[in-house]
Design a protein around this motif. Structure first.
Motif, PDB file in Angstrom:
ATOM      1  N   ASN A 158      40.657  24.140  40.553  1.00 48.33           N
ATOM      2  CA  ASN A 158      41.147  25.646  40.682  1.00 48.33           C
ATOM      3  C   ASN A 158      41.101  25.942  42.105  1.00 48.33           C
ATOM      4  O   ASN A 158      39.851  25.855  42.660  1.00 48.33           O
ATOM      5  N   ILE A 159      42.372  25.839  42.662  1.00 47.58           N
ATOM      6  CA  ILE A 159      42.333  26.287  44.004  1.00 47.58           C
ATOM      7  C   ILE A 159      43.201  27.523  44.173  1.00 47.58           C
ATOM      8  O   ILE A 159      44.465  27.410  43.825  1.00 47.58           O
ATOM      9  N   PHE A 160      42.473  28.544  44.588  1.00 47.42           N
ATOM     10  CA  PHE A 160      43.131  29.759  44.758  1.00 47.42           C
ATOM     11  C   PHE A 160      42.843  30.464  46.381  1.00 47.42           C
ATOM     12  O   PHE A 160      42.017  29.967  47.080  1.00 47.42           O
ATOM     13  N   THR A 161      43.736  31.458  46.692  1.00 49.91           N
ATOM     14  CA  THR A 161      43.562  32.396  47.707  1.00 49.91           C
ATOM     15  C   THR A 161      42.607  33.280  47.148  1.00 49.91           C
ATOM     16  O   THR A 161      42.272  33.306  46.068  1.00 49.91           O
ATOM     17  N   PHE A 162      41.706  33.964  48.278  1.00 50.00           N
ATOM     18  CA  PHE A 162      40.756  35.198  47.556  1.00 50.00           C
ATOM     19  C   PHE A 162      41.492  35.988  46.722  1.00 50.00           C
ATOM     20  O   PHE A 162      41.025  36.490  45.762  1.00 50.00           O
ATOM     21  N   HIS A 163      42.673  36.641  47.417  1.00 46.82           N
ATOM     22  CA  HIS A 163      43.658  37.419  46.382  1.00 46.82           C
ATOM     23  C   HIS A 163      43.915  37.077  45.060  1.00 46.82           C
ATOM     24  O   HIS A 163      43.835  37.633  44.147  1.00 46.82           O
TER      25      HIS A 163
END
Length: 324
Positions: A158-163
């Motif tokens: 699970n790799i995301f930006t904060f937004h």
């Protein structure tokens, strides 16, 4: 050992110490050589910082056990500090690292290590990045390194930006998500900022004073708008120096320092002229018409700003010898 486990451990250790002292020889006969080493290290009464000692023993053991992994998890073998950053697993872990010390390498290695050591599955791991490019780089590098060490990863991390994470949570909660219209129309955003700033400035004389102080010391609005979509870090130094520098009195000046001085004089109601002709009784022979940076009007006071530091160094686009 995590901080949250230490209190329970110390209570049990105190009980074990008494048992050990009463039957040391019998207990040692039951243990393997490795077990004896471990138990003796934590049960001997003279040892004080048992928790720190256990952590050191475990770190040393894991460093040996996963030596091959640490040497191949990235293009170059991880350093001792990087390996410890991967191994250590307290309740909360704060790692301080300067630029260029391999933060991304540590995150990639940490994610893969948790899977290799069977502490977690990819779906259980969340990695957050500050922007899309960083998130995409992490995805690519984790995928490449997993293939290199022949780690079969069937699930995605699970790799995301904060937004993006926030948006995902809202969507999973069956709430409606939408982007502001300003995301699609940057000019609308600038118009909104113009109107907000105008309303703020006319609301209170103090507001205008604060704004001018900010403008004087920190911000060149033309450059902010020009580089609105650029990463400041990637902007060449020369481009910054080539910006048009205007004072609050609407004069074009040659440096940020001159702009600062001019704005200070203007805000303090000191009448001046920028690069006025030098008119004094004593003639100055320099081979050109000498015009100091600032002339305080109605006086014989001139201010000349030299763009050098205490060692006589100039900024990078100016020849030091010629200038001096």
């Amino acid at each position: 050992m995590k901080d949250s486990q230490t209190e329970e451990f110390l209570l049990k250790r105190n009980i074990l110490v008494k048992v050990f002292q009463n039957g040391e020889k019998y207990l040692l006969d039951l243990l393997t050589q490795d077990e004896r080493y471990f138990y003796l290290e934590i049960l001997k009464p003279e040892h004080i910082d048992y928790v720190k000692r256990i952590r050191t023993i475990c770190e040393d053991a894991l460093n040996v056990k996963y030596k091959e992994f640490f040497e191949n998890a990235e293009n170059y073998p991880l350093t001792v500090e990087q390996r410890l950053a991967v191994i250590r697993n307290n309740d909360y872990n704060l790692i301080l690292a300067a630029a260029g010390t391999g933060k991304t390498s540590v995150i990639v290695a940490k994610a893969l290590y948790l899977v290799v050591s069977k502490q977690a599955q990819p779906k259980d791991i969340l990695i957050l990045a500050y922007n899309k490019n960083a998130a995409e780089e992490l995805r690519q590098r984790i995928k490449e390194r997993a293939e290199k060490i022949e780690l079969d990863v069937t699930e995605d991390f699970n790799i995301f930006t904060f937004h993006a994470l926030g948006r995902s949570i809202i969507q999973n909660s069956k709430e409606r998500t939408y982007l502001t219209k300003f995301e699609e129309d940057p000019k609308a955003l600038l118009r909104w900022v113009d109107m907000w700033l105008y309303s703020y400035l006319i609301s209170d004389p103090q507001a205008l004073k604060l704004f001018l102080r900010l403008f004087m010391t920190h911000i060149s609005f033309d450059s902010v708008i020009k580089r609105h979509s650029q990463d400041l870090v990637e902007t060449k130094e020369k481009e910054i120096f080539d910006e048009e520098l205007r004072t609050l009195n609407n004069e074009l000046v040659k440096s940020k320092e001159e702009q600062f001085i001019a704005n200070w004089l203007f805000l303090h109601s000191v009448p001046y002229k920028y690069e006025d002709n030098y008119v004094v009784k004593q003639r100055v022979e320099v081979g050109f018409d000498y015009r100091p940076d600032f002339h305080i009007l109605n006086t014989n006071i001139y201010l000349e700003h030299f763009g050098i530091d205490r060692e006589g160094n100039t900024r990078s686009d100016i020849d030091k010898e010629t200038y001096n």
